[in-house]
Every structure is written in structure tokens, then in C-alpha cells.
Design a protein around this motif. Structure first.
Motif, PDB file in Angstrom:
ATOM      1  N   GLN A   8     -15.949  10.732   4.689  1.00  0.00           N
ATOM      2  CA  GLN A   8     -16.790   9.637   5.500  1.00  0.00           C
ATOM      3  C   GLN A   8     -16.232   8.210   5.049  1.00  0.00           C
ATOM      4  O   GLN A   8     -16.008   7.113   5.970  1.00  0.00           O
ATOM      5  N   VAL A   9     -15.784   7.992   3.655  1.00  0.00           N
ATOM      6  CA  VAL A   9     -15.310   6.614   3.213  1.00  0.00           C
ATOM      7  C   VAL A   9     -14.053   6.586   3.509  1.00  0.00           C
ATOM      8  O   VAL A   9     -13.546   5.543   3.969  1.00  0.00           O
ATOM      9  N   VAL A  10     -13.044   7.849   3.291  1.00  0.00           N
ATOM     10  CA  VAL A  10     -11.810   7.557   3.727  1.00  0.00           C
ATOM     11  C   VAL A  10     -11.616   7.372   5.214  1.00  0.00           C
ATOM     12  O   VAL A  10     -10.643   6.569   5.489  1.00  0.00           O
ATOM     13  N   ASP A  11     -12.456   7.778   6.147  1.00  0.00           N
ATOM     14  CA  ASP A  11     -12.177   7.615   7.437  1.00  0.00           C
ATOM     15  C   ASP A  11     -12.562   6.119   7.690  1.00  0.00           C
ATOM     16  O   ASP A  11     -11.820   5.585   8.634  1.00  0.00           O
ATOM     17  N   GLY A  12     -13.223   5.381   6.997  1.00  0.00           N
ATOM     18  CA  GLY A  12     -13.370   4.095   7.212  1.00  0.00           C
ATOM     19  C   GLY A  12     -12.701   3.152   6.826  1.00  0.00           C
ATOM     20  O   GLY A  12     -12.592   1.912   7.098  1.00  0.00           O
ATOM     21  N   LEU A  13     -11.509   3.480   6.148  1.00  0.00           N
ATOM     22  CA  LEU A  13     -10.428   2.943   5.394  1.00  0.00           C
ATOM     23  C   LEU A  13      -9.163   3.252   6.150  1.00  0.00           C
ATOM     24  O   LEU A  13      -8.444   2.273   6.273  1.00  0.00           O
ATOM     25  N   LEU A  14      -9.020   4.130   6.772  1.00  0.00           N
ATOM     26  CA  LEU A  14      -7.874   4.449   7.561  1.00  0.00           C
ATOM     27  C   LEU A  14      -7.459   3.683   8.849  1.00  0.00           C
ATOM     28  O   LEU A  14      -8.339   3.312   9.468  1.00  0.00           O
ATOM     29  N   ALA A 214       6.113   5.812   4.102  1.00  0.00           N
ATOM     30  CA  ALA A 214       4.799   5.909   4.635  1.00  0.00           C
ATOM     31  C   ALA A 214       4.631   5.809   6.033  1.00  0.00           C
ATOM     32  O   ALA A 214       5.751   5.206   6.784  1.00  0.00           O
ATOM     33  N   PRO A 215       3.860   6.587   6.661  1.00  0.00           N
ATOM     34  CA  PRO A 215       3.896   6.521   8.398  1.00  0.00           C
ATOM     35  C   PRO A 215       3.796   5.109   8.746  1.00  0.00           C
ATOM     36  O   PRO A 215       4.239   4.692   9.998  1.00  0.00           O
ATOM     37  N   ALA A 216       3.171   4.386   8.073  1.00  0.00           N
ATOM     38  CA  ALA A 216       2.897   2.861   8.631  1.00  0.00           C
ATOM     39  C   ALA A 216       2.756   2.179   7.185  1.00  0.00           C
ATOM     40  O   ALA A 216       1.924   2.726   6.273  1.00  0.00           O
ATOM     41  N   LEU A 217       2.911   0.859   7.179  1.00  0.00           N
ATOM     42  CA  LEU A 217       2.725  -0.027   5.751  1.00  0.00           C
ATOM     43  C   LEU A 217       1.024  -0.128   5.909  1.00  0.00           C
ATOM     44  O   LEU A 217       0.575  -0.194   4.850  1.00  0.00           O
ATOM     45  N   ALA A 218       0.305  -0.196   6.892  1.00  0.00           N
ATOM     46  CA  ALA A 218      -0.981  -0.105   6.935  1.00  0.00           C
ATOM     47  C   ALA A 218      -1.825   1.031   6.116  1.00  0.00           C
ATOM     48  O   ALA A 218      -2.632   0.734   5.451  1.00  0.00           O
ATOM     49  N   TYR A 224      -5.837   1.945  -2.369  1.00  0.00           N
ATOM     50  CA  TYR A 224      -6.389   0.938  -3.330  1.00  0.00           C
ATOM     51  C   TYR A 224      -8.157   0.881  -2.772  1.00  0.00           C
ATOM     52  O   TYR A 224      -8.771   0.031  -3.274  1.00  0.00           O
ATOM     53  N   GLY A 225      -8.390   1.617  -1.724  1.00  0.00           N
ATOM     54  CA  GLY A 225      -9.868   1.491  -1.424  1.00  0.00           C
ATOM     55  C   GLY A 225     -10.137   0.338  -0.401  1.00  0.00           C
ATOM     56  O   GLY A 225     -11.155  -0.113  -0.625  1.00  0.00           O
ATOM     57  N   MET A 226      -9.017   0.196   0.298  1.00  0.00           N
ATOM     58  CA  MET A 226      -9.230  -1.218   1.054  1.00  0.00           C
ATOM     59  C   MET A 226      -9.135  -0.743   2.817  1.00  0.00           C
ATOM     60  O   MET A 226      -8.162   0.011   3.012  1.00  0.00           O
ATOM     61  N   ARG A 227     -10.029  -1.346   3.349  1.00  0.00           N
ATOM     62  CA  ARG A 227     -10.034  -1.127   4.908  1.00  0.00           C
ATOM     63  C   ARG A 227      -8.601  -1.704   5.500  1.00  0.00           C
ATOM     64  O   ARG A 227      -8.123  -2.717   5.024  1.00  0.00           O
ATOM     65  N   SER A 228      -7.935  -0.945   6.424  1.00  0.00           N
ATOM     66  CA  SER A 228      -6.691  -1.329   6.833  1.00  0.00           C
ATOM     67  C   SER A 228      -6.637  -0.809   8.312  1.00  0.00           C
ATOM     68  O   SER A 228      -7.404  -0.231   8.887  1.00  0.00           O
ATOM     69  N   GLU A 229      -5.659  -1.611   9.004  1.00  0.00           N
ATOM     70  CA  GLU A 229      -5.308  -1.479  10.438  1.00  0.00           C
ATOM     71  C   GLU A 229      -4.136  -1.850  10.800  1.00  0.00           C
ATOM     72  O   GLU A 229      -3.357  -2.831  10.197  1.00  0.00           O
ATOM     73  N   GLY A 255     -14.855  -6.976   1.563  1.00  0.00           N
ATOM     74  CA  GLY A 255     -14.154  -7.071   0.634  1.00  0.00           C
ATOM     75  C   GLY A 255     -12.828  -7.121   1.366  1.00  0.00           C
ATOM     76  O   GLY A 255     -12.737  -7.617   2.515  1.00  0.00           O
ATOM     77  N   PRO A 256     -11.504  -6.998   0.788  1.00  0.00           N
ATOM     78  CA  PRO A 256     -10.204  -7.226   1.380  1.00  0.00           C
ATOM     79  C   PRO A 256      -9.861  -6.587   2.681  1.00  0.00           C
ATOM     80  O   PRO A 256     -10.482  -5.430   2.708  1.00  0.00           O
ATOM     81  N   PHE A 257      -8.903  -6.901   3.180  1.00  0.00           N
ATOM     82  CA  PHE A 257      -8.475  -5.915   4.656  1.00  0.00           C
ATOM     83  C   PHE A 257      -7.110  -6.312   4.628  1.00  0.00           C
ATOM     84  O   PHE A 257      -6.449  -7.296   4.524  1.00  0.00           O
ATOM     85  N   LEU A 258      -6.256  -5.178   4.898  1.00  0.00           N
ATOM     86  CA  LEU A 258      -4.895  -5.178   4.960  1.00  0.00           C
ATOM     87  C   LEU A 258      -4.615  -4.904   6.547  1.00  0.00           C
ATOM     88  O   LEU A 258      -5.014  -3.716   7.086  1.00  0.00           O
ATOM     89  N   VAL A 259      -3.820  -5.724   7.273  1.00  0.00           N
ATOM     90  CA  VAL A 259      -3.284  -5.702   8.622  1.00  0.00           C
ATOM     91  C   VAL A 259      -1.831  -5.723   8.472  1.00  0.00           C
ATOM     92  O   VAL A 259      -1.348  -6.518   8.129  1.00  0.00           O
ATOM     93  N   GLU A 260      -1.332  -4.775   9.446  1.00  0.00           N
ATOM     94  CA  GLU A 260       0.156  -4.602   9.494  1.00  0.00           C
ATOM     95  C   GLU A 260       0.358  -4.771  10.960  1.00  0.00           C
ATOM     96  O   GLU A 260      -0.234  -4.027  12.118  1.00  0.00           O
TER      97      GLU A 260
END
Length: 368
Positions: A8-14, A214-218, A224-229, A255-260
């Protein structure tokens, strides 16, 4: 030994399995993606006006380079949706950490275009006041600004400010160690920083496939345990929606957020580059058909939010802006050679004083 996982945590980061989109290449609306809200028409109209101006600024800066008024210029034609959305997603008290390719974003932030181009003319490393504008100097070394962005974001948090820091970076910069250190540091500290990757497919001439598997840089954020999109970087509506959510997430303590953003650099890396050596004209034409400016204009026209008069007004304002820039850049700047020694140390070293005196004597001899 068994290892317990927390799906459930992983799903929130993907990130989303496909880039988030609101508008297709023809400017037609798509089914709104779950979890995101489209910006209002007034904000999109403002984005359109800034994109028109940004495109005209980019063309003018390119022309100034050919005329010898700039030493170099890295065009961002085709990346305007990213540049403008990044600025519009921030408040005035938020900070922006740009790269050398983000001049359009700086102009949209309200910085004097002559001050923006000071670095590229070779007069100063930074032509504007970073503290007053809350914009860090444009960074030429790849990814070094990401570490600085995290440090400032953590400082703001400790001071009790709710400001957010957004660090722009290109896909090439994600191959640098500084980028990975910054993501790890930000995630551990839960610093209020948004990492915005403009993936324009090439690190100068190196294609993305030679940089990562990687399938995408996001997807790099999850390590790193960071939410991404990931988002369609030529769809202004989608980029602004995703970045608005990323900034909200960071500002509210998430916390931080990674957007590609998947986009494309339509012109060469700089005026010193020959892009025909590593990509085909067919590839460029394909991406030009997905022009972010044309896409947004069609979308707004179809909604009745923009008409021919509005388009003409935006273009006229952009032409007047370009004319003022030409006049300002065609005036030779006043230079002081002794500025070489200013702002090096608060208390100049004996070596600096000696060098300054040597320059003074040489200049005196030249005048005689």
C-alpha cells in the motif's frame, strides 16, 4: 529470512503507468485522469499568454546569438509548457532552482530579460538578485543545483516557512551522482522540494536509452521513498495540474515529489551544436506536430475561452516585448575590469590585492 513488504505504501509512491494527459496532440480534451483537476480557463489563458511571450523571447534570444550579442543560447523551444507551468504552480515566496535552459521560466517569473541573459552574454555569472527574486542562479554544471535546492528547502522548513522549492533538471542531469544524493537527502529529511525533470530525450547528443534502463525516469523516485509522477510535457493543462498537486504535497508536509515531463527540444542543444548529427528530421517533425503552444491554443479556442482577438493581442504583446529586448541588448553594457576582484572574498587576500594592482598598472600603461 523473509522480508515483509508494504504494497500500500509502494502504490502511493508509484507514478501513473502512462504519462498523465488532459489534452491530445490535436488539442482535443481527453477523459480527465483520476486524482487530478484541470486548471480553470483564466489560469490557462494566462499560461497561453506567457507561452506566446516565451516562444517569442526564445526566438529573439536565438537571433541575438547569431548577431554576436550573446555568447551562447540554449533554446527551450518546444518545452514552453514545462517552463510556464513550473512558474505558475509556485507562489511568489516559493523558490525556483533553474538550469541553463530555463530562461523562459525566469522571464515568466518576472525577471528582467536582460538580467536573465547576462550569464549567456558573459557579463556576470548571474544578472539578477537571487534573494529578491527567490530564483537561484541558472546552473550550468549538471544537477549540482538539486543539492542546493534540498538544503534551502530544509532551511525554509526549519525556519517555519511554508514555502516550497522547485528544482528544474534535464534528463541528462539524472545521470549525475548529485541528482541521486539530492533525492535521497530530500526524502530522508522530508524536505519541501519538487524535482521537475524535463525529459527532452537527449543529453546533448546522448539519447535517453543510453542513460537509463528504467521504464521512465519518474520510477527512480520509489527507490528513495518519494512520491513520483510522469506527465505529457507538451500538454500544459496536464503539467500544470500535476505540478500544482506536487507543490501542494510538498507544502503540506508530505515530503519531496519527483515529476518527469516527457517533452522535446525542437532546436539544437545550443547554437554551437549540430543536432542533425544524432537525430532525424522526421523525428523533429513528429514532435513539432505535438507543439505545446498550438495544442493549448486549439484547446482554448474550442472551449470558447480564446478567440482571434485574444490570439492577436498575445502576439502583439510578445512582439513589443521582443522589440524592447532588442533595443536593450543592442546597447553595449558598461564594464568595469576591476569587477574581476569584487565579491571573491569579503576581505581580499594579499594575492588578490597584488593582482588588482597589476591590472591597474597594465591599464594605465595602455592608456599612456
Amino acid at each position: 529470512m523473509s522480508v515483509r513488504t508494504h504494497p500500500q505504501v509502494v502504490d502511493g509512491l508509484l507514478p501513473s503507468p502512462a504519462p498523465v494527459r488532459f489534452v491530445d496532440e490535436d488539442g482535443k480534451p481527453l477523459e480527465p485522469p483520476a486524482g487530478y483537476r484541470a486548471p480553470g480557463d483564466e489560469q490557462l489563458l494566462e499560461a497561453y499568454r506567457r507561452m506566446v511571450l516565451g516562444r517569442r523571447f526564445d526566438r529573439q534570444a536565438t537571433a541575438l546569438t547569431k548577431q554576436g550579442r550573446l555568447a551562447v543560447y540554449p533554446s527551450s523551444r518546444g518545452q514552453e509548457a514545462c517552463q510556464i507551468a513550473g512558474v505558475l504552480a509556485l507562489r511568489e515566496d516559493d523558490w525556483l532552482f533553474p538550469t541553463y535552459r530555463d530562461s523562459v521560466a525566469l522571464v515568466s517569473r518576472g525577471i528582467d530579460p536582460v538580467e536573465v541573459l547576462t550569464l549567456l552574454r558573459g557579463d556576470w555569472h548571474c544578472g539578477y538578485d537571487p534573494v529578491a527574486t527567490r530564483v537561484a542562479p541558472q546552473c550550468t554544471p549538471l544537477a549540482t543545483q538539486t543539492i542546493h535546492a534540498v538544503g534551502l528547502a530544509e532551511a525554509l522548513r526549519r525556519k517555519g516557512e511554508d514555502a516550497v522549492v522547485m528544482a528544474f533538471i534535464g534528463d541528462g542531469g539524472t545521470s549525475e551522482g548529485d541528482f541521486h544524493e539530492a533525492l535521497n537527502y530530500a526524502a530522508v529529511l522530508r524536505a519541501p522540494v519538487v524535482f521537475f525533470v524535463q525529459n527532452n530525450k537527449y543529453a546533448i547528443s546522448v539519447p535517453l536509452a543510453r542513460q537509463t534502463a528504467a521504464p521512465a525516469l519518474a520510477y527512480k523516485g520509489i527507490g528513495y521513498g518519494m512520491r513520483s509522477e510522469q506527465v505529457d510535457g507538451n500538454d500544459l493543462v496536464a503539467v500544470l495540474s500535476v505540478l500544482t498537486e506536487a507543490v501542494r504535497h510538498a507544502r503540506e508536509g508530505g515530503g519531496p515529489f519527483l515529476v518527469e515531463a516527457h517533452t522535446y527540444r525542437m532546436d539544437s542543444h545550443t547554437n554551437a551544436d549540430d543536432a542533425t548529427r544524432y537525430r532525424t528530421s522526421e523525428e523533429v517533425e513528429q514532435w513539432e506536430s505535438a507543439d505545446p503552444l498550438a495544442r493549448l491554443e486549439t484547446y482554448l479556442r474550442d472551449r470558447g475561452a480564446l478567440d482571434a482577438e485574444g490570439v492577436a493581442a498575445a502576439n502583439q504583446a510578445a512582439e513589443e516585448f521582443a522589440a524592447r529586448l532588442r533595443d536593450a541588448m543592442n546597447t553595449d553594457p558598461e564594464t568595469d575590469p576591476f569587477e574581476l576582484f569584487d565579491h571573491v572574498f569579503a576581505d581580499p587576500t594579499p594575492q588578490l590585492r597584488e593582482q588588482r594592482a597589476l591590472l591597474a598598472s597594465e591599464l594605465t600603461a595602455t592608456e599612456d
